[in-house]
Design a protein around this motif. Structure first.
Motif, PDB file in Angstrom:
ATOM      1  N   GLU A   1       1.139  -1.347  -0.461  1.00 24.21           N
ATOM      2  CA  GLU A   1      -0.246   0.034  -0.147  1.00 24.21           C
ATOM      3  C   GLU A   1       0.721   0.990   0.100  1.00 24.21           C
ATOM      4  N   GLU A   2       2.027   0.859   1.166  1.00 19.89           N
ATOM      5  CA  GLU A   2       2.961   2.776   1.294  1.00 19.89           C
ATOM      6  C   GLU A   2       3.458   2.963  -0.382  1.00 19.89           C
ATOM      7  N   HIS A   3       4.292   1.328  -0.750  1.00 20.03           N
ATOM      8  CA  HIS A   3       5.381   1.721  -1.982  1.00 20.03           C
ATOM      9  C   HIS A   3       4.958   1.413  -3.452  1.00 20.03           C
ATOM     10  N   ASN A   4       3.761   1.907  -4.127  1.00 13.58           N
ATOM     11  CA  ASN A   4       3.458   1.483  -5.209  1.00 13.58           C
ATOM     12  C   ASN A   4       3.195   2.825  -6.400  1.00 13.58           C
ATOM     13  N   ASP A   5       3.272   2.577  -7.475  1.00 13.42           N
ATOM     14  CA  ASP A   5       3.000   3.790  -8.097  1.00 13.42           C
ATOM     15  C   ASP A   5       1.704   3.555  -9.188  1.00 13.42           C
ATOM     16  N   ASP A   6       1.803   4.255 -10.134  1.00 10.60           N
ATOM     17  CA  ASP A   6       0.740   3.983 -11.097  1.00 10.60           C
ATOM     18  C   ASP A   6       1.021   2.837 -12.333  1.00 10.60           C
ATOM     19  N   TYR A   7       2.132   2.436 -11.795  1.00 10.19           N
ATOM     20  CA  TYR A   7       2.654   1.458 -12.628  1.00 10.19           C
ATOM     21  C   TYR A   7       2.680   0.421 -12.670  1.00 10.19           C
ATOM     22  N   GLY A   8       2.853  -0.096 -10.263  1.00  9.97           N
ATOM     23  CA  GLY A   8       2.606  -1.254  -9.922  1.00  9.97           C
ATOM     24  C   GLY A   8       3.164  -1.106  -8.611  1.00  9.97           C
ATOM     25  N   LEU A   9       3.924  -2.131  -7.910  1.00  7.01           N
ATOM     26  CA  LEU A   9       4.202  -2.367  -6.912  1.00  7.01           C
ATOM     27  C   LEU A   9       6.180  -1.719  -7.227  1.00  7.01           C
ATOM     28  N   ARG A  10       5.798  -1.459  -6.030  1.00  5.21           N
ATOM     29  CA  ARG A  10       7.662  -0.974  -5.801  1.00  5.21           C
ATOM     30  C   ARG A  10       8.228  -1.423  -4.726  1.00  5.21           C
ATOM     31  N   TRP A  11       9.178  -2.732  -4.295  1.00  2.00           N
ATOM     32  CA  TRP A  11       9.290  -3.614  -2.999  1.00  2.00           C
ATOM     33  C   TRP A  11      10.300  -2.165  -2.500  1.00  2.00           C
ATOM     34  N   PRO A  12      10.589  -2.558  -1.679  1.00  2.00           N
ATOM     35  CA  PRO A  12      11.957  -2.632  -0.939  1.00  2.00           C
ATOM     36  C   PRO A  12      12.563  -3.228  -0.978  1.00  2.00           C
ATOM     37  N   ILE A  13      14.090  -3.716  -1.199  1.00  2.00           N
ATOM     38  CA  ILE A  13      14.910  -4.345  -1.305  1.00  2.00           C
ATOM     39  C   ILE A  13      15.090  -5.336  -0.407  1.00  2.00           C
ATOM     40  N   THR A  14      14.540  -5.514   1.071  1.00  2.00           N
ATOM     41  CA  THR A  14      14.514  -5.782   1.896  1.00  2.00           C
ATOM     42  C   THR A  14      13.272  -7.696   2.218  1.00  2.00           C
ATOM     43  N   VAL A  15      12.350  -7.286   1.313  1.00  2.00           N
ATOM     44  CA  VAL A  15      11.190  -7.426   1.083  1.00  2.00           C
ATOM     45  C   VAL A  15      10.700  -8.625  -0.383  1.00  2.00           C
ATOM     46  N   ALA A  16      11.958  -7.583  -1.544  1.00  2.00           N
ATOM     47  CA  ALA A  16      10.797  -7.891  -3.080  1.00  2.00           C
ATOM     48  C   ALA A  16      11.509  -9.738  -2.924  1.00  2.00           C
ATOM     49  N   PRO A  17      10.678 -10.011  -3.363  1.00  2.00           N
ATOM     50  CA  PRO A  17      10.942 -11.365  -4.067  1.00  2.00           C
ATOM     51  C   PRO A  17      11.589 -11.738  -4.304  1.00  2.00           C
ATOM     52  N   TYR A  18      11.878 -10.957  -5.351  1.00  2.00           N
ATOM     53  CA  TYR A  18      13.642 -10.791  -5.913  1.00  2.00           C
ATOM     54  C   TYR A  18      14.241  -9.864  -6.143  1.00  2.00           C
ATOM     55  N   GLU A  19      15.629  -9.887  -5.770  1.00  2.00           N
ATOM     56  CA  GLU A  19      16.010  -8.544  -5.787  1.00  2.00           C
ATOM     57  C   GLU A  19      16.041  -7.987  -7.333  1.00  2.00           C
ATOM     58  N   VAL A  20      16.394  -8.627  -8.060  1.00  2.00           N
ATOM     59  CA  VAL A  20      16.966  -8.430  -9.387  1.00  2.00           C
ATOM     60  C   VAL A  20      16.066  -8.760 -10.562  1.00  2.00           C
ATOM     61  N   HIS A  21      15.733  -8.465 -11.357  1.00  2.00           N
ATOM     62  CA  HIS A  21      14.330  -8.147 -12.145  1.00  2.00           C
ATOM     63  C   HIS A  21      15.308  -8.191 -14.182  1.00  2.00           C
ATOM     64  N   LEU A  22      16.002  -9.338 -14.616  1.00  2.00           N
ATOM     65  CA  LEU A  22      16.695  -9.762 -15.508  1.00  2.00           C
ATOM     66  C   LEU A  22      15.444  -9.767 -17.066  1.00  2.00           C
ATOM     67  N   VAL A  23      14.677  -8.970 -17.664  1.00  2.00           N
ATOM     68  CA  VAL A  23      14.956  -8.977 -18.617  1.00  2.00           C
ATOM     69  C   VAL A  23      15.409  -9.052 -20.268  1.00  2.00           C
ATOM     70  N   ALA A  24      14.890 -10.189 -20.745  1.00  2.00           N
ATOM     71  CA  ALA A  24      15.136 -10.619 -21.893  1.00  2.00           C
ATOM     72  C   ALA A  24      15.097 -10.307 -23.408  1.00  2.00           C
TER      73      ALA A  24
ATOM     74  N   ASP B   1       7.574  -3.603 -14.044  1.00  2.00           N
ATOM     75  CA  ASP B   1       6.502  -2.883 -13.254  1.00  2.00           C
ATOM     76  C   ASP B   1       5.764  -3.265 -12.403  1.00  2.00           C
ATOM     77  N   LEU B   2       4.675  -3.899 -12.796  1.00  2.00           N
ATOM     78  CA  LEU B   2       4.414  -4.829 -12.019  1.00  2.00           C
ATOM     79  C   LEU B   2       4.130  -5.212 -10.944  1.00  2.00           C
ATOM     80  N   ILE B   3       5.622  -5.990 -11.266  1.00  2.00           N
ATOM     81  CA  ILE B   3       6.101  -6.626 -10.051  1.00  2.00           C
ATOM     82  C   ILE B   3       6.781  -6.150  -9.073  1.00  2.00           C
ATOM     83  N   GLY B   4       6.961  -5.077  -9.793  1.00  2.00           N
ATOM     84  CA  GLY B   4       8.144  -4.294  -8.904  1.00  2.00           C
ATOM     85  C   GLY B   4       9.426  -4.516  -7.828  1.00  2.00           C
ATOM     86  N   VAL B   5       9.878  -6.201  -8.461  1.00  2.00           N
ATOM     87  CA  VAL B   5      11.575  -5.324  -8.317  1.00  2.00           C
ATOM     88  C   VAL B   5      12.461  -4.428  -8.481  1.00  2.00           C
TER      89      VAL B   5
END
Length: 585
Positions: A459-482, A521-525
């Motif tokens: 609820e606290e960490h999001n914007d128009d595009y999706g979630l924005r996880w703090p790194i301490t609780v993000a499901p992953y630290e890095v989102h690698l797009v090929a 952006d939606l997942i927010g890594v």
RNA sequence: CGGGGCGUGGCUCAGUUUGGUAGAGCGCUCGGUUUGGGUCCGAGAGGUCGUCGGUUCAAAUCCGGCCGCCCCGACCA
């Protein structure tokens, strides 16, 4: 994790029954799926974030001496009968029978089991103090689940239980939790405040709640910007304005046709609301031994104040309160809209403590279309209880400094209770002191809901595009797009990042760039890497933070070290927010 | 528990007023196309219209019961 095999999908549109932002995003991003009202499955991404939150709790509770245990979800009702909660708690407690027709309880908390462990394991003062905790599923059949994980019926809670021989020990552990809780919330990058709170169904003598301030919050909080007084509205106290001192005048009956509200009455008679008395009828469920009895209660307040049902329930030691039906009110001879305690019998009268100091009030005549002038407490009626039962409101005076209180909404993400001997006396959980004398163990209990915390972070960490996880609780630290032309290079980067110990979500799907960026952006890594023909031609990998617009180009052979450094910086930023908080209580 | 709303493929919704035997977009499958911000074209699969009963020649549509879900209030991590 390769997204091509990830067991969840993102949704373009939020399910129609999700209204709260965090709920919508957690569903859309594939963290959660609903099973029934207030019950959810955690998909892989949600599970990973929840595990990270739990690990933070584990570390902070371990740091204050906690020992992790695990207690059962199903308890024998007999144990809950010992502490009376079997009788005190209503439909919120899950009950069923086992195959032998024995009553069973689904755990909504674990004080009883801790007490049972205590009487088996702890005999001597030498075994105290102690602190045990577990992170485990609770069932509370909430009358109204809502907002996704903010208020669910089944949820995971970190609950710890402090065990001490004396009050000083309890105070120490209580304060240790107070700081540990702020550490936990700060490590999750969730801003919170503590407030004084009601002890509720836990019982005990003191409680604080940890609140995430947000409009979706269901609790009302009263805050003093001057001295820092903070309390849940349920129990917040305030300085009550004093009435003018005057001699009691004789009662006088006046005609007040069609005047059923305080507002209307004050207008009609041209007196301030503070010169009227308000009558509120409720039915209180009281326990007499193991039996429940419903009693009609008549609460009397000055017309300028609202009733705090929590304060009233506490004054009566009532287990439940509900508004009285019109028939129940008339049955005792009172008239709704024209009710007063004058001349009533057979009801419990509770009078707010401002009433005895407020002479010559206007009150109902218990007769349609009539009120009484100059009603005086003591002379004209008596009360069973005189106590503060008024709810503080925005604009009232701070009880400590007199400044004006403001009001905010908050979500309760954690609470701490000084239970004292509430559970250990009933269960006989005692220890022997140096002189061989037995005393009940002194307990505290401390809870944080994992799912609710996760939802509040979302609820606290999001914007128009999706979630924005703090790194301490993000499901992953890095989102690698090929992207096209970069799959081989991305595969290599993926392996090297993993070998370096980084947590990587690798989008290796055969999807268009737009789909991949939107999902990222939606997942927010927090850290996003893009590898495609374009980035390779320009010299490497594109690196971008979820929260920022601009990206950097990093050569392939530097990418691991750059990401490691960035990851460390992000962790350091959050660690900088973990600070000492002076205990107030 | 009181008040309000809603239930139609996985998701978002139309169709219900005025009964005539179910539709769109997204998603999914297949083929082609496109390739740095939710490409485009074509073909296809997928729905006992929440459920039970009633009215009717005929019910997603009308009537009644039940169930479920959401929102607002009284209550909680």
């Amino acid at each position: 994790m390769r997204m091509s095999i990830l067991f969840s999908q993102t949704l373009r549109e939020a399910p129609a029954d999700a209204e709260v932002r965090s709920h919508q995003l957690l569903l859309r991003a594939g963290f959660l799926r609903p099973l029934m009202a207030g019950v959810f499955s955690y998909l892989p991404l949600g599970q990973r974030t929840a595990r990270k939150i739990e690990q933070i709790m584990r570390e902070e509770i371990d740091a204050i001496g906690g020992q992790e245990i695990e207690m059962p979800v199903v308890h024998p009702a007999a144990l809950w009968q010992e502490t009376n909660r079997w009788y005190e708690i209503g439909s919120e407690l899950g009950r069923f029978k086992d195959k032998n027709d024995r009553d069973m309880v689904l755990a909504l908390s674990h004080e009883e089991v801790v007490a049972d462990l205590l009487r088996r394991e702890v005999q001597s003062y030498r075994q105290l103090p102690a602190l045990v905790y577990h992170i485990q599923t609770k069932w509370r059949d909430d009358p109204r689940p809502r907002a996704g994980l903010i208020r669910s019926r089944e949820f995971v809670m970190k609950d710890s239980y402090s065990l001490d021989r004396d009050q000083d020990g309890l105070d120490r552990q209580y304060r240790a939790h107070y700081q540990a809780y702020f550490n936990i919330f700060n490590r999750c990058a969730l801003p919170t405040i503590s407030v004084e709170a009601d002890v509720g169904m836990m019982g005990g003598s003191m409680a604080h709640e940890f609140m995430y301030l947000a409009p979706i919050g269901e609790d009302s909080l009263l805050l003093c910007g001057n001295c820092g007084y903070r309390a849940n509205r349920q129990i917040a106290v305030f300085q009550k304005s004093l009435a003018e001192l005057e001699d009691p005048r004789p009662i006088e009956k006046v005609s007040t046709p069609d005047t059923k509200t305080i507002e209307g009455l004050a207008n009609l008679l041209d007196v301030p609301k503070s010169r009227t008395a308000k009558a509120v009828f409720l039915v209180a469920t009281l326990t007499e031994g193991q039996a429940k009895v419903d009693k009609l209660v008549f609460a009397v307040l000055r017309g300028d104040m609202d009733l705090s049902e929590t304060k009233l329930a506490n004054a009566l030691e009532a287990k439940a309160l509900r508004p009285a039906q019109e028939e129940e009110i008339r049955a005792v001879g009172a008239v709704p809209g024209y009710a007063s305690p004058v001349g009533l019998n057979g009801v419990i009268v509770v009078v707010d403590d401002a009433i005895p100091d407020s002479p010559n009030l206007v009150a109902g005549a218990n007769e349609e279309d009539y009120h009484l002038l100059n009603v005086n407490y003591g002379r004209d009626y008596q009360a069973n209880v005189v106590q503060d039962i008024a709810a503080a409101s925005k604009g009232d005076a701070c009880p400590r400094c007199g400044a004006t209180l403001s009001e905010s909404r908050g979500v309760e993400v954690g609470n701490i209770f000084k239970l004292g001997t509430r559970y250990t006396v009933d269960t006989g959980a005692t220890f022997s002191d140096e002189d061989g004398i037995e005393h009940p163990v002194i307990m505290g209990s401390y809870g944080i809901g994992v799912g609710r915390l996760m939802a509040c972070i979302a609820e606290e960490h999001n914007d128009d595009y999706g979630l924005r996880w703090p790194i301490t609780v993000a499901p992953y630290e890095v989102h690698l797009v090929a992207l096209r032309g970069g799959f081989e290079a991305a595969d290599d980067v993926y392996r090297r990042l993993q070998d370096a110990g980084l947590e990587v979500l690798f989008d290796d799907r055969d999807e268009s760039p737009g789909v991949k960026f939107n999902d990222a952006d939606l997942i927010g890594v927090p850290i996003r890497l893009t590898v495609g023909a374009r980035s390779l031609d320009s010299g490497g990998v594109e690196l971008k933070l979820r929260g920022e617009k601009e990206s950097a180009l990093v050569p392939l052979d530097e990418i691991v070290s750059r990401v490691q450094q960035l990851r460390q910086d992000l962790f350091d930023d959050i660690a900088a927010g973990v600070v000492e908080v002076p205990f107030e209580g």
